[in-house]
Design a protein around this motif. Structure first.
Motif, mmCIF file in Angstrom:
data_model
loop_
_atom_site.group_PDB
_atom_site.id
_atom_site.type_symbol
_atom_site.label_atom_id
_atom_site.label_comp_id
_atom_site.label_asym_id
_atom_site.label_seq_id
_atom_site.Cartn_x
_atom_site.Cartn_y
_atom_site.Cartn_z
ATOM 1 N N ASP A 64 -11.402 -1.216 -7.740
ATOM 2 C CA ASP A 64 -12.551 -2.089 -7.968
ATOM 3 C C ASP A 64 -12.436 -3.374 -7.144
ATOM 4 O OD1 ASP A 64 -14.934 -2.943 -9.142
ATOM 5 O OD2 ASP A 64 -13.855 -3.989 -10.748
ATOM 6 N N LEU A 65 -13.529 -3.758 -6.538
ATOM 7 C CA LEU A 65 -13.612 -5.025 -5.806
ATOM 8 C C LEU A 65 -14.881 -5.718 -6.285
ATOM 9 C CD1 LEU A 65 -11.988 -6.575 -3.695
ATOM 10 C CD2 LEU A 65 -13.357 -5.509 -1.928
ATOM 11 N N VAL A 116 -13.910 -10.816 -5.159
ATOM 12 C CA VAL A 116 -14.445 -11.263 -3.864
ATOM 13 C C VAL A 116 -14.438 -12.789 -3.799
ATOM 14 C CG1 VAL A 116 -16.505 -11.318 -2.406
ATOM 15 C CG2 VAL A 116 -15.778 -9.170 -3.455
ATOM 16 N N ALA A 117 -14.807 -13.446 -4.898
ATOM 17 C CA ALA A 117 -14.784 -14.916 -4.927
ATOM 18 C C ALA A 117 -13.349 -15.427 -4.750
ATOM 19 C CB ALA A 117 -15.372 -15.424 -6.238
ATOM 20 N N GLY A 118 -12.411 -14.803 -5.407
ATOM 21 C CA GLY A 118 -11.006 -15.194 -5.251
ATOM 22 C C GLY A 118 -10.516 -15.012 -3.827
ATOM 23 N N VAL A 141 -4.512 -6.489 0.948
ATOM 24 C CA VAL A 141 -4.243 -5.451 -0.045
ATOM 25 C C VAL A 141 -5.507 -5.130 -0.842
ATOM 26 C CG1 VAL A 141 -3.013 -4.963 -2.201
ATOM 27 C CG2 VAL A 141 -1.765 -5.823 -0.225
ATOM 28 N N ALA A 142 -6.229 -6.142 -1.271
ATOM 29 C CA ALA A 142 -7.444 -5.905 -2.057
ATOM 30 C C ALA A 142 -8.473 -5.112 -1.248
ATOM 31 C CB ALA A 142 -8.041 -7.232 -2.517
ATOM 32 N N ILE A 143 -8.646 -5.476 -0.004
ATOM 33 C CA ILE A 143 -9.639 -4.784 0.837
ATOM 34 C C ILE A 143 -9.214 -3.349 1.127
ATOM 35 C CG2 ILE A 143 -10.700 -4.745 3.132
ATOM 36 C CD1 ILE A 143 -10.688 -7.877 2.945
ATOM 37 N N PHE A 144 -7.957 -3.165 1.534
ATOM 38 C CA PHE A 144 -7.493 -1.802 1.823
ATOM 39 C C PHE A 144 -7.420 -0.950 0.560
ATOM 40 C CE2 PHE A 144 -5.882 -3.707 5.816
ATOM 41 C CZ PHE A 144 -6.482 -2.821 6.701
ATOM 42 N N ALA A 145 -7.051 -1.538 -0.572
ATOM 43 C CA ALA A 145 -7.010 -0.784 -1.826
ATOM 44 C C ALA A 145 -8.403 -0.313 -2.219
ATOM 45 C CB ALA A 145 -6.392 -1.634 -2.936
ATOM 46 N N TYR A 146 -9.394 -1.117 -1.917
ATOM 47 C CA TYR A 146 -10.783 -0.721 -2.182
ATOM 48 C C TYR A 146 -11.146 0.530 -1.380
ATOM 49 C CZ TYR A 146 -15.881 -0.837 -2.068
ATOM 50 O OH TYR A 146 -17.215 -0.497 -2.130
ATOM 51 N N LEU A 169 0.821 -1.208 0.000
ATOM 52 C CA LEU A 169 0.000 0.000 0.000
ATOM 53 C C LEU A 169 0.856 1.260 0.000
ATOM 54 C CD1 LEU A 169 -2.663 -1.288 2.529
ATOM 55 C CD2 LEU A 169 -3.024 -0.908 0.072
ATOM 56 N N MET A 170 1.952 1.236 0.736
ATOM 57 C CA MET A 170 2.866 2.384 0.750
ATOM 58 C C MET A 170 3.526 2.581 -0.609
ATOM 59 S SD MET A 170 4.748 1.922 4.397
ATOM 60 C CE MET A 170 3.808 1.289 5.759
ATOM 61 N N LEU A 171 3.913 1.475 -1.245
ATOM 62 C CA LEU A 171 4.519 1.573 -2.570
ATOM 63 C C LEU A 171 3.518 2.140 -3.580
ATOM 64 C CD1 LEU A 171 6.549 -1.765 -2.726
ATOM 65 C CD2 LEU A 171 7.431 0.550 -2.363
ATOM 66 N N LYS A 172 2.274 1.719 -3.504
ATOM 67 C CA LYS A 172 1.246 2.253 -4.397
ATOM 68 C C LYS A 172 1.067 3.752 -4.166
ATOM 69 C CE LYS A 172 -2.219 2.330 -7.287
ATOM 70 N NZ LYS A 172 -1.966 2.314 -8.721
ATOM 71 N N GLN A 173 0.995 4.156 -2.911
ATOM 72 C CA GLN A 173 0.850 5.585 -2.592
ATOM 73 C C GLN A 173 2.058 6.361 -3.127
ATOM 74 O OE1 GLN A 173 -1.776 7.308 -1.284
ATOM 75 N NE2 GLN A 173 -0.547 9.075 -1.862
ATOM 76 N N GLY A 174 3.229 5.768 -2.995
ATOM 77 C CA GLY A 174 4.431 6.415 -3.508
ATOM 78 C C GLY A 174 4.384 6.599 -5.009
#
Length: 149
Positions: free
Chosen positions: A99-100, A105-107, A88-93, A19-24
């Motif tokens: 998109d989630l 969600v199934a994965g 990561v998927a939940i926090f990125a949402y 998440l930090m790398l994405k924000q960066g």
């Protein structure tokens, strides 16, 4: 199962680093090496605050993972890292509004079910960790070259 706290710490620091790398990368904008020295550009990226913090968090995560690997079987500990995908998927949402959808969600559900099954297998180990695997080696079973007979 007594090392589950360390395993989950590894998972959460791994996810936090992502998440930090994405924000960066969001704060840096699109990356282009055109018209610039690639080494200088790479240093600019690595030493930007969010990227540097993310990389540092990865180091902490790896240190925790190494500790876990010294205590439990790899086939038990490693699959837990898949929970980082879930986090990561939940926090990125929530943080990045990513998109989630139903497929994701199934994965995530399959990853969680698989991790629960693996965690249940840890109960069969009866607390046996790495230290118990080597405890039965006596000096007479080890020759002078360090090989186990």
């Amino acid at each position: 199962m007594k090392y589950i706290v360390f395993i989950l710490f590894t998972v959460m620091t791994n996810a936090a680093a992502q998440l930090m790398l994405k924000q960066g990368m969001i704060s840096l904008g699109p990356i282009s090496f055109e018209g610039t020295n690639p080494l200088l550009k790479l240093l600019q990226i690595v030493f930007s605050p969010w990227i540097f913090l993310g990389l540092s968090t990865f180091v902490i995560s790896m240190a925790s993972h190494l500790y876990v690997l010294s205590k439990v079987e790899l086939s038990f500990a490693y699959p837990f890292l898949s929970l980082a995908y879930v986090a990561v998927a939940i926090f990125a949402y929530f943080i990045f509004r990513e998109d989630l959808n139903a497929w994701r969600v199934a994965g995530i559900a399959f990853i969680c079910v698989g991790t629960v099954l693996i965690a249940q297998s840890g109960r069969d180990l009866s607390g046996r960790g790495h230290e118990d695997q080597t405890a039965g080696l006596s000096p007479d079973k080890i020759n002078t070259s360090g090989m186990v007979r």
